[in-house]
Scaffold this active site. Structure first.
Site, short mmCIF file in Angstrom:
data_model
loop_
_atom_site.label_atom_id
_atom_site.label_comp_id
_atom_site.label_asym_id
_atom_site.label_seq_id
_atom_site.Cartn_x
_atom_site.Cartn_y
_atom_site.Cartn_z
N ARG A 80 0.10 -8.10 -0.15
CA ARG A 80 0.24 -6.74 0.36
C ARG A 80 1.07 -6.14 -0.53
O ARG A 80 0.91 -5.01 -0.93
CB ARG A 80 0.01 -6.33 1.73
N LYS B 25 2.87 0.11 1.76
CA LYS B 25 3.88 0.01 2.71
C LYS B 25 5.20 0.18 1.92
O LYS B 25 5.78 -0.58 1.24
CB LYS B 25 4.22 -1.62 3.01
N GLU C 7 -2.64 5.14 13.90
CA GLU C 7 -1.94 3.82 14.10
C GLU C 7 -0.51 4.40 14.87
O GLU C 7 -0.28 5.41 15.13
CB GLU C 7 -1.59 3.37 12.82
#
Length: 335
Positions: free
Chosen positions: A90, A184, A217
């Site tokens: 990721r 991220k 989220e």
């Protein structure tokens, strides 16, 4: 206009040597307490330091003054790194979206991180790492940065499985657009403000709702629900970060289906009404791995107590962290 020649009582010290400054920095850290950051790696100086006074990033690094960087985290438990490879995958996807090229191939990054944890002697905590456009200048574009930079730090933390429920609120802070929410990156001001808003209202954290009214989220975690039909539901990852722990939960949760405790496990578009009418609710994230939620906007979730299925899912993840198969756990070669 203030006169620059006006008298002032402030006397700013000028350090004429690096030795003098280093002594000042080391004095700040030498408190006699256990160091929270036992080791750091920096590609700028090409190695690992165990001295917290040297755990610094150049001020002209574009991650510092422009937010041009990405990061990720892996947990350390009982001398093992949990899900490092999935987090690194990721990490590299985030770097690609941010147009940051790694100074090393992924396999080298992995070796550096494992050696860093070994050098730290830390057996329980977290490993956080960053890819930056690198130092170079104070312009907007990173064209003047000669090379990207890789940093990593070990954080000593005696964390444990979460068993107590928390309160959450609906955030009024606008959530990130999908381009930024699905990677991220280090642009975390919305996340910080969302968390602070919750704390100011006496809650632990918050829940973001997307532009279509679906649950998204938390500020730095995924969220999951168990409805009255005993279905485990997680919001679709289209507009949010695909959490590594959330994805692992989706892989492990069918075990509870096999035992007849859950009916099904799936991703879905979940409305606020559906979420608040769930019988159980939880945050899902690397350091938790599951945190029960018992109240949302002052409304109890289910009976307002930590649910058995929530703890059953937590046990699955915690057991996986403690004794998971294969490369889920990497044994750190401490000297």
């Amino acid at each position: 206009m203030a006169d620059a020649t006006m008298e002032t009582n402030v006397q700013v010290p000028v350090f004429s040597s690096s030795t003098e400054l280093l002594q000042k920095l080391q004095k700040h850290w030498n408190t006699g307490k256990k160091q929270p950051y036992p080791a750091m790696y920096s590609s700028v100086f090409g190695g690992i330091t165990l001295d917290p006074a040297l755990m610094v990033i150049p001020i002209d690094d574009h991650m510092v003054h422009r937010g041009h960087g990405v990061f990720d985290t892996a947990m350390i438990l009982n001398g093992y790194l949990y899900e490092l490879d999935r987090h690194l995958d990721r990490f590299m996807r985030s770097a690609s979206l941010a147009k940051v090229t790694s100074p090393f191939p992924q396999s080298t990054l992995r070796d550096i991180l494992v050696q860093l944890v070994a050098a730290s002697k830390c057996k329980k905590g977290s490993l956080r790492y960053w890819l930056s456009a690198g130092p170079g200048d104070f312009l907007l574009s990173s064209a003047g940065c000669p090379m990207s930079a890789f940093y990593a730090v070990v954080i000593d933390d005696d964390y444990s499985q979460c068993k107590h429920g928390v309160k959450v609120i609906t955030s009024t802070v606008p959530m990130k657009s999908p381009l930024f929410a699905t990677s991220k990156n280090v642009n975390y001001l919305p996340n910080v403000l969302s968390k602070m808003e919750a704390e100011e209202k006496g809650a632990f954290a918050s829940i973001w709702i997307d532009d279509k009214g679906y649950i998204a989220e938390g500020p730095n975690v995924n969220v999951a629900f168990i409805n009255k039909h005993k279905e485990l539901l997680l919001p679709s990852f289209d507009k949010i970060l695909s959490g590594c722990t959330a994805k692992r939960l989706l892989e492990l949760a069918p075990k509870l289906v096999e035992r007849g405790l859950l009916k099904s496990v799936r991703l879905a578009d979940i409305t606020v009404e559906e979420g608040k009418n769930a019988v159980e609710m939880m945050y899902v994230g690397s350091s938790l791995p599951i945190l029960p939620i018992i109240t949302w906007d002052e409304k109890p979730i289910g009976d307002g107590k930590v649910g058995d299925l929530t703890m059953g899912l937590s046990d699955l993840l915690w057991d996986d962290m403690v004794a998971g198969p294969g490369l889920q756990r990497i044994c750190v070669p401490y000297a």
